[in-house]
Design a protein around this motif. Structure first.
Motif, PDB file in Angstrom:
ATOM      1  N   PRO A   1     -45.328  82.132  55.274  1.00  0.00           N
ATOM      2  CA  PRO A   1     -45.803  83.432  54.808  1.00  0.00           C
ATOM      3  C   PRO A   1     -45.039  84.575  55.482  1.00  0.00           C
ATOM      4  N   LYS A   2     -44.697  85.581  54.704  1.00  0.00           N
ATOM      5  CA  LYS A   2     -43.955  86.722  55.242  1.00  0.00           C
ATOM      6  C   LYS A   2     -44.736  87.385  56.387  1.00  0.00           C
ATOM      7  N   GLU A   3     -46.058  87.372  56.268  1.00  0.00           N
ATOM      8  CA  GLU A   3     -46.870  88.044  57.283  1.00  0.00           C
ATOM      9  C   GLU A   3     -46.765  87.354  58.639  1.00  0.00           C
ATOM     10  N   ASP A   4     -46.332  86.085  58.667  1.00  0.00           N
ATOM     11  CA  ASP A   4     -46.182  85.355  59.927  1.00  0.00           C
ATOM     12  C   ASP A   4     -44.847  85.620  60.606  1.00  0.00           C
ATOM     13  N   GLY A   5     -43.894  86.169  59.882  1.00  0.00           N
ATOM     14  CA  GLY A   5     -42.582  86.428  60.448  1.00  0.00           C
ATOM     15  C   GLY A   5     -41.717  85.179  60.492  1.00  0.00           C
TER      16      GLY A   5
ATOM     17  N   GLY B   1     -41.500  87.698  47.111  1.00  0.00           N
ATOM     18  CA  GLY B   1     -42.877  87.212  47.105  1.00  0.00           C
ATOM     19  C   GLY B   1     -43.488  87.171  48.487  1.00  0.00           C
ATOM     20  N   ALA B   2     -44.639  86.513  48.566  1.00  0.00           N
ATOM     21  CA  ALA B   2     -45.410  86.477  49.810  1.00  0.00           C
ATOM     22  C   ALA B   2     -44.842  85.501  50.824  1.00  0.00           C
ATOM     23  N   TRP B   3     -43.989  84.589  50.380  1.00  0.00           N
ATOM     24  CA  TRP B   3     -43.382  83.588  51.261  1.00  0.00           C
ATOM     25  C   TRP B   3     -41.878  83.833  51.370  1.00  0.00           C
ATOM     26  N   GLY B   4     -41.300  83.362  52.479  1.00  0.00           N
ATOM     27  CA  GLY B   4     -39.858  83.476  52.665  1.00  0.00           C
ATOM     28  C   GLY B   4     -39.301  82.220  53.314  1.00  0.00           C
TER      29      GLY B   4
ATOM     30  N   MET C   1     -35.240  85.615  44.687  1.00  0.00           N
ATOM     31  CA  MET C   1     -35.831  84.336  44.296  1.00  0.00           C
ATOM     32  C   MET C   1     -37.192  84.145  44.948  1.00  0.00           C
ATOM     33  N   ILE C   2     -38.169  83.760  44.141  1.00  0.00           N
ATOM     34  CA  ILE C   2     -39.512  83.502  44.649  1.00  0.00           C
ATOM     35  C   ILE C   2     -39.501  82.238  45.506  1.00  0.00           C
ATOM     36  N   VAL C   3     -40.040  82.338  46.706  1.00  0.00           N
ATOM     37  CA  VAL C   3     -40.156  81.187  47.606  1.00  0.00           C
ATOM     38  C   VAL C   3     -41.536  80.578  47.414  1.00  0.00           C
ATOM     39  N   ARG C   4     -41.567  79.285  47.144  1.00  0.00           N
ATOM     40  CA  ARG C   4     -42.816  78.613  46.824  1.00  0.00           C
ATOM     41  C   ARG C   4     -43.489  78.070  48.083  1.00  0.00           C
ATOM     42  N   GLY C   5     -44.777  78.356  48.221  1.00  0.00           N
ATOM     43  CA  GLY C   5     -45.514  77.912  49.388  1.00  0.00           C
ATOM     44  C   GLY C   5     -46.287  76.626  49.185  1.00  0.00           C
ATOM     45  N   ASP C   6     -46.195  76.035  47.993  1.00  0.00           N
ATOM     46  CA  ASP C   6     -46.904  74.785  47.731  1.00  0.00           C
ATOM     47  C   ASP C   6     -45.974  73.801  47.046  1.00  0.00           C
ATOM     48  N   ALA C   7     -46.305  72.526  47.182  1.00  0.00           N
ATOM     49  CA  ALA C   7     -45.411  71.464  46.724  1.00  0.00           C
ATOM     50  C   ALA C   7     -45.259  71.430  45.208  1.00  0.00           C
TER      51      ALA C   7
END
Length: 208
Positions: free
Chosen positions: A61-65, A77-80, A125-131
């Motif tokens: 998650p982007k918020e985690d750095g 998106g929300a993930w990186g 590009m959207i980074v996917r946080g789930d499989a």
């Protein structure tokens, strides 16, 4: 358009490697190489994000750095995806999630810079946080690069800079060399992902 004879074996290799990788990720079986179907459980979110060693690079998650040693989380998106240049040495161990995103990004990017509008960048590009979403994105990227291969004639295979993908040697290489290079990327990252699945299954993380 008839497929150029030089491209036929490389296209068959790409199809086989891509199909085997997707089967290894989503199951329910994968061909072992001797025509025996081996059961394979679908990739879970826990396995997708599993860090085999401390300090692994992943998607997060982007918020985690960024993770250890990374300076940026690349992507929209929300993930990186952990990244940053220059890359640390020795290179960090990367998760299944990181490797899948890397492959997806490379295939989509090269397809766009070959038969698209030549505008694709890693930052969009959207980074996917789930499989499940990540597997779907990878399958779509595999199809996009295959479309670029299907559009290539003999002249294109010899053309230097037929692909102008900026994150590789594409502008200076005949397209046939890029086709070969992409195949080995799918093959070796597919093997890495398969090994990580084996290690995860044998680890305490799988039963925890």
């Amino acid at each position: 358009m008839m497929t150029p004879p030089r491209l036929v074996p490389l296209l068959a290799q790409y199809d086989h490697a891509s199909r085997r990788l997707l089967d290894r990720l989503r199951g329910p079986t994968v061909n072992s190489g001797d025509e025996v179907d081996v059961p394979v459980p679908p990739l879970t979110d826990g396995e997708y994000l599993w860090e085999p060693v401390p300090g692994s690079w992943s998607v997060r998650p982007k918020e985690d750095g960024p993770g250890p040693g990374a300076t940026v989380l690349v992507g929209a998106g929300a993930w990186g995806r952990d990244g940053g240049r220059p890359h640390p040495y020795p290179p960090p161990i990367t998760t299944i999630a990181w490797r899948m995103h890397h492959l997806t990004e490379m295939l989509l990017g090269r397809a766009d810079w070959t038969i698209g509008d030549h505008s694709f960048t890693e930052s969009e590009m959207i980074v996917r946080g789930d499989a499940v979403s990540a597997i779907t994105s990878l399958e779509e990227a595999i199809g996009s690069w295959r479309a670029a291969l299907e559009a290539a004639d003999d002249d294109a295979l010899d053309a230097i800079g037929h692909s102008t993908y900026p994150d590789g040697g594409d502008p200076e290489e005949p397209f046939l060399e890029i086709v070969w290079w992409v195949n080995q990327e799918v093959l070796h990252h597919g093997a890495e992902i398969a090994l990580l699945r084996d290690l995860y299954r044998a680890s305490s993380a799988a039963s925890g």
